[in-house]
Design an enzyme around this catalytic site. Structure first.
Site, PDB file in Angstrom:
ATOM      1  N   ILE A   1      51.720  30.159  43.712  1.00  0.00           N
ATOM      2  CA  ILE A   1      50.949  29.654  44.730  1.00  0.00           C
ATOM      3  C   ILE A   1      49.862  28.846  44.436  1.00  0.00           C
ATOM      4  O   ILE A   1      49.101  29.242  43.325  1.00  0.00           O
ATOM      5  CB  ILE A   1      50.297  31.118  45.446  1.00  0.00           C
ATOM      6  CG1 ILE A   1      51.258  32.005  45.820  1.00  0.00           C
ATOM      7  CG2 ILE A   1      49.383  30.731  46.636  1.00  0.00           C
ATOM      8  CD1 ILE A   1      50.782  33.465  46.337  1.00  0.00           C
TER       9      ILE A   1
ATOM     10  N   PRO B   1      49.188  34.136  35.298  1.00  0.00           N
ATOM     11  CA  PRO B   1      48.060  33.387  35.568  1.00  0.00           C
ATOM     12  C   PRO B   1      47.423  33.699  36.662  1.00  0.00           C
ATOM     13  O   PRO B   1      47.749  33.110  38.003  1.00  0.00           O
ATOM     14  CB  PRO B   1      48.449  31.746  35.345  1.00  0.00           C
ATOM     15  CG  PRO B   1      50.043  31.815  35.613  1.00  0.00           C
ATOM     16  CD  PRO B   1      50.508  33.295  35.467  1.00  0.00           C
TER      17      PRO B   1
ATOM     18  N   ASP C   1      49.371  34.613  41.902  1.00  0.00           N
ATOM     19  CA  ASP C   1      50.025  34.017  40.716  1.00  0.00           C
ATOM     20  C   ASP C   1      50.027  32.792  40.903  1.00  0.00           C
ATOM     21  O   ASP C   1      50.725  31.979  41.722  1.00  0.00           O
ATOM     22  CB  ASP C   1      51.445  34.820  40.613  1.00  0.00           C
ATOM     23  CG  ASP C   1      52.308  33.980  39.458  1.00  0.00           C
ATOM     24  OD1 ASP C   1      51.993  32.978  38.964  1.00  0.00           O
ATOM     25  OD2 ASP C   1      53.134  34.809  38.857  1.00  0.00           O
ATOM     26  N   HIS C   2      49.340  31.645  39.977  1.00  0.00           N
ATOM     27  CA  HIS C   2      49.172  30.282  40.331  1.00  0.00           C
ATOM     28  C   HIS C   2      50.188  29.537  39.905  1.00  0.00           C
ATOM     29  O   HIS C   2      50.380  28.359  40.393  1.00  0.00           O
ATOM     30  CB  HIS C   2      48.045  30.013  39.242  1.00  0.00           C
ATOM     31  CG  HIS C   2      47.379  28.770  39.728  1.00  0.00           C
ATOM     32  ND1 HIS C   2      47.819  28.123  41.037  1.00  0.00           N
ATOM     33  CD2 HIS C   2      46.152  27.951  39.351  1.00  0.00           C
ATOM     34  CE1 HIS C   2      46.848  27.012  41.096  1.00  0.00           C
ATOM     35  NE2 HIS C   2      45.908  26.934  40.290  1.00  0.00           N
ATOM     36  N   ARG C   3      51.459  30.131  39.219  1.00  0.00           N
ATOM     37  CA  ARG C   3      52.747  29.474  38.988  1.00  0.00           C
ATOM     38  C   ARG C   3      53.400  29.392  40.367  1.00  0.00           C
ATOM     39  O   ARG C   3      54.309  28.599  40.532  1.00  0.00           O
ATOM     40  CB  ARG C   3      53.651  30.226  38.268  1.00  0.00           C
ATOM     41  CG  ARG C   3      52.927  30.326  36.656  1.00  0.00           C
ATOM     42  CD  ARG C   3      53.784  31.332  36.039  1.00  0.00           C
ATOM     43  NE  ARG C   3      53.872  32.774  36.413  1.00  0.00           N
ATOM     44  CZ  ARG C   3      54.324  33.679  35.677  1.00  0.00           C
ATOM     45  NH1 ARG C   3      55.025  33.702  34.782  1.00  0.00           N
ATOM     46  NH2 ARG C   3      54.320  35.054  36.459  1.00  0.00           N
TER      47      ARG C   3
END
Ligand code: COA
Length: 465
Positions: free
Chosen positions: A441, A259, A437-439
């Site tokens: 950061i 993501p 990577d939003h998972r």
């Protein structure tokens, strides 16, 4: 001595000029009795001419598009050892049933115009769920699918394998081959004459299905429709470079699995650029071109040290973060054949001149296609600089399983508000595009990272702190 046998077109009844629409063998092929050699097609029917013997094809005497009649020579076969002895004693081998078969086939074909599409013996390879939701071309409610599959052209006389319901055009051998592999022929694009599906088309389709990234198989992602663009104008098909063919699935995998969020920011590099210019001559004297990229590497190494989770990878279980104590940075290099990403190791332990020299050397190796595999492995972060080309911002794709990438666009002189002096002043601003990577950061940390990096680039002395 090897015995040769000429294979000729059998009795084909009333048809005296029949088209060869497929040649299924080539010299050197081993064939078995009853193995189809060619496919003939008349106005009403198609027929495969099988080999009457086992042996090796020595010569093929017809090609696609030829017109043949009873007695035309198709091929010469060198009869296999054991078969040779049998052939010497046996009555003349079974010739194809010719006219009888052809007319039977025609009758069957006419009947099949009313039939359902050929489903074959085996269940077809299931198209992904999204395909299944698409109405089938044979469905009475199907919308016109002619943009997706070339309709059989109106030849004025229906060929045996075409049904008015759009049943795919393919020879019995190809249908059998497809059935054995479980391929639904209505999903296959035919490259032969009149859109006929060949064995190679079926093989190509299977390869394409197998090459689909696992995440797209049944992942709810609709495939691109197969469009025959030549219907709209002249086209040319050229193969993708080897680099692009290899990079494509990796990019696709990262794009689909990670993501992405891209944080945009700007760094004021007015002082940095002035310093770079002042040092350029001294570096050149040592044979080094002091580039902005070298400063970016140095600043990123420091920012990664300060934000260790940006220099990490998610463990495959998705529950742990693997923090890397080394800082190896990949640099995207634009080559004639596509993008390569050589890796500069231990960036945090190197000086700016050393980084400039190493980047130039690796970029040259990349462009000369001389990078070794180990020179492209082990990166913990990547920089993609398009500043030499231009642009204001872009959304780089993370080089998974890394968790972030920095995109750099072209620095431009811009008016910046100076609060102390209450006036605008011209500053050289460098656009940063940081995809993460939003998972791993979250948004606040993404913005903190680019602010921190901009601060380091704005005042190099901070790197020393
Ligand atoms: N802003 C303004 N000018 C810039 C700049 C920036 N951000 N980045 C580079 N320049 C200038 C350089 O200073 C240089 O000018 P100079 O000769 O007067 O000093 C000129 O543009 C050409 O720079 P370049 O050849 O790009 O060198 P580099 O060291 O900055 O970059 C590479 C080296 C290998 C990264 C670069 O050549 C490259 O291949 N970039 C493409 C990467 C890519 O395709 N990314 C896409 C991935 S999605």
């Amino acid at each position: 001595m090897a015995q040769m046998q000429d294979i000729t077109v059998p009795d084909i009844g009333d048809f005296d000029q029949v088209d060869v629409v497929e040649v299924l063998v080539k010299p050197g092929d081993e064939v078995q009795p009853e193995q189809p050699l060619i496919t003939l097609e008349s106005e009403k029917a198609s027929l495969e001419v099988p080999s009457p013997v086992a042996g090796m094809i020595k010569e093929v005497l017809v090609k696609v598009g030829d017109k043949v009649h009873e007695g035309s020579l198709i091929a010469r076969v060198e009869i296999a050892g054991q078969a040779q002895a049998e052939a010497a004693q046996a009555p003349p081998p079974d010739q194809p049933k010719g006219a009888e078969e052809l007319s039977k086939a025609a009758t069957k074909a006419e009947a099949s115009f009313q039939d359902k599409p050929d489903q074959g013996d085996a269940p077809p390879i299931e198209p992904p769920a999204e395909d299944r939701s698409k109405p089938s071309a044979e469905s009475p409610t199907a919308p016109s699918t002619h943009a997706e599959r070339k309709p059989p052209p109106d030849t004025g006389h229906p060929a045996l394998d075409i049904s008015p319901h759009g049943k795919p055009l393919a020879s019995p051998a190809v249908r059998k081959f497809a059935r054995e592999l479980g391929v639904d022929l209505s999903q296959v694009h035919g490259s032969g004459p009149h859109g006929r599906i060949t064995q190679a088309d079926v093989q190509g389709y299977v390869k394409q299905q197998l090459a689909r990234p696992a995440s797209t198989a049944g992942g709810g992602i609709p495939p691109m429709p197969q469009i025959d663009f030549s219907r709209f104008g002249e086209i040319e098909t050229m193969p993708l470079s080897r680099i692009k063919r290899r990079a494509g699935p990796n990019l696709h995998r990262s794009w689909l699995n990670i993501p992405h969020v891209t944080q945009f920011d700007e760094a004021d590099i007015t002082e940095l650029e002035a310093f770079r210019k002042s040092e350029r001559k001294a570096s050149e004297a040592r044979g080094i071109k002091l580039t902005l990229l070298a400063f970016l590497l140095e600043a990123c190494a420091r920012a990664l040290r300060d934000f260790p989770h940006v220099n990490s990878s998610l463990a495959p279980d998705g529950e742990n973060l693997i923090l890397k104590k080394y800082i190896h940075i990949g640099v995207a290099v634009d080559t004639e054949d596509g993008l390569l990403v050589p890796v500069i190791r231990d960036v945090n332990r190197k000086g700016i001149n050393e980084l400039a020299r190493e980047t130039a050397e690796l970029a040259e190796l990349a462009r000369a296609r001389k990078l070794k595999p180990e020179q492209m492995q082990g990166a913990s972060f990547t920089i993609s600089s398009l500043g030499g080309i231009g642009g204001t911002a872009f959304t780089p794709i993370i080089n998974g399983p890394e968790v972030a990438i920095l995109g750099v666009s072209r620095a431009r002189m811009q008016p910046q508000w100076n609060e102390q002096e209450n006036r605008f002043e011209p500053r050289l601003m460098l656009p940063l595009s940081f995809s993460y990577d939003h998972r791993v950061i979250d948004g606040a940390d993404g913005a903190r990272f680019t602010r921190h990096l901009a601060g380091l680039l704005g005042d190099l002395r901070r790197i020393l702190l």
